[in-house]
Write an enzyme that holds these catalytic residues in place. Structure first.
Site, PDB file in Angstrom:
ATOM      1  N   ASP A 112       0.857  -1.187   0.000  1.00  0.00           N
ATOM      2  CA  ASP A 112       0.000   0.000   0.000  1.00  0.00           C
ATOM      3  C   ASP A 112       0.892   1.235   0.000  1.00  0.00           C
ATOM      4  O   ASP A 112       1.891   1.289   0.728  1.00  0.00           O
ATOM      5  CB  ASP A 112      -0.924   0.011   1.219  1.00  0.00           C
ATOM      6  CG  ASP A 112      -2.021   1.059   1.091  1.00  0.00           C
ATOM      7  OD1 ASP A 112      -3.177   0.672   0.878  1.00  0.00           O
ATOM      8  OD2 ASP A 112      -1.717   2.267   1.196  1.00  0.00           O
ATOM      9  N   ASP A 162      -7.071  -4.511  -3.785  1.00  0.00           N
ATOM     10  CA  ASP A 162      -7.954  -3.941  -2.763  1.00  0.00           C
ATOM     11  C   ASP A 162      -7.761  -2.431  -2.788  1.00  0.00           C
ATOM     12  O   ASP A 162      -7.112  -1.848  -1.921  1.00  0.00           O
ATOM     13  CB  ASP A 162      -7.599  -4.538  -1.398  1.00  0.00           C
ATOM     14  CG  ASP A 162      -8.499  -4.035  -0.282  1.00  0.00           C
ATOM     15  OD1 ASP A 162      -9.412  -3.239  -0.565  1.00  0.00           O
ATOM     16  OD2 ASP A 162      -8.268  -4.425   0.875  1.00  0.00           O
TER      17      ASP A 162
END
Length: 287
Positions: A112, A162
């Protein structure tokens, strides 16, 4: 398009759709401009804690299990023997937690770009971060697109995208070139999962384009699985699963029925039901 309302409510307004979603808030716990986005955390009266990024609801304590379980377990029970998993995005760590419920997974790498999202989740959603210290977990704060491009070819069993909506930093995660890099990183029996927005709003636009782009990238088969998500636009969300070679609609049904871990939403019947598309989606997607 979204905005925070004055007073004791947080309201996300979806201007193009002419709708909005609101939660009564009792306290603002945190707000900061990270290097990449504006991050807020609230207490709400009925949905527990709320995380907001750039004015858009990301998750609440009450219903995040719907999203995290459907982004993970259908794919993990579809793959014959998943061992290596990558999560692109997923900074709140809920997807990581669900992946590592599967004892056969040997390594799960989460990439991320914004470390502050994970920090906020550790502070206010610690239940989502239970697996962060699992020896099988690797947390990287980097560009997920670049990570996939540089990934060893044929090394991954499952890649889960995601991500936030396909605007700004996440736009490149909804592109043929990125899907092609994912295909190269996957083993022949591997799977790709992409969060794919609202079936009601985006079946004939974003979801249709995801199917087209995955096919153009070389994926053999893809299928969208709708599921409820009350705090997202229309209360109905989806993920799209793609395979380089095999089927994405056949799965290890007995293993799903006998899963040795607890879930709040996912089970064998839910998985079967999610594979059934409404008629309007069949028409839009040419199924």
């Amino acid at each position: 398009m979204s905005e925070s309302s004055k007073g004791n409510w947080f309201t996300e307004i979806f201007g193009e759709e002419g709708t909005s979603f609101g939660l009564e808030i009792t306290e603002k716990l945190h707000a900061e401009q990270t290097q990449y986005q504006y991050l807020e955390v609230y207490n709400t009266r009925t949905f527990g804690k709320l995380m907001v990024l750039d004015g858009c609801v990301m998750l609440t304590s009450r219903d995040n299990f719907l999203y995290h379980e459907m982004m993970t377990h259908p794919a993990l029970f579809t793959h014959p023997n998943p061992k290596t998993v990558a999560i692109i995005g997923g900074g709140d760590c809920g997807t990581l937690r669900e992946v590592l419920k599967h004892a056969g997974v040997e390594k799960c790498t989460q990439i991320d770009i914004d470390e502050r999202v994970t920090w906020a989740s550790q502070q206010w959603f610690p239940e989502l971060c239970e697996s962060n210290t699992d020896p099988r977990a690797e947390l990287l704060f980097d560009d997920g697109i670049a990570w996939v491009k540089n990934c060893t070819p044929g090394s991954m069993d499952l890649i889960i995208i995601d991500s936030t909506d396909p605007v700004g930093p996440a736009e490149g995660l909804f592109a043929v070139d990125f899907y092609r890099d994912c295909l190269r990183a996957l083993k022949p029996e591997g799977l790709l999962v992409q969060q794919s927005e609202s079936p009601l709003l985006h079946s004939n636009s974003i979801i249709k384009k995801i199917h087209e782009d995955m096919a153009a990238a070389g994926f053999h088969q893809c299928h969208t699985l709708p599921f409820p998500q009350p705090v997202y636009p229309t209360g109905w969300w989806s993920c799209t699963m793609a395979s380089p070679q095999g089927s994405v609609t056949q799965f290890r049904e007995q293993d799903a029925a006998d899963k040795p871990f607890a879930t709040q939403y996912y089970n064998l019947g839910i998985h079967k039901g999610a594979l059934a598309l409404p008629e309007f989606m069949k028409r839009d997607l040419g199924k």
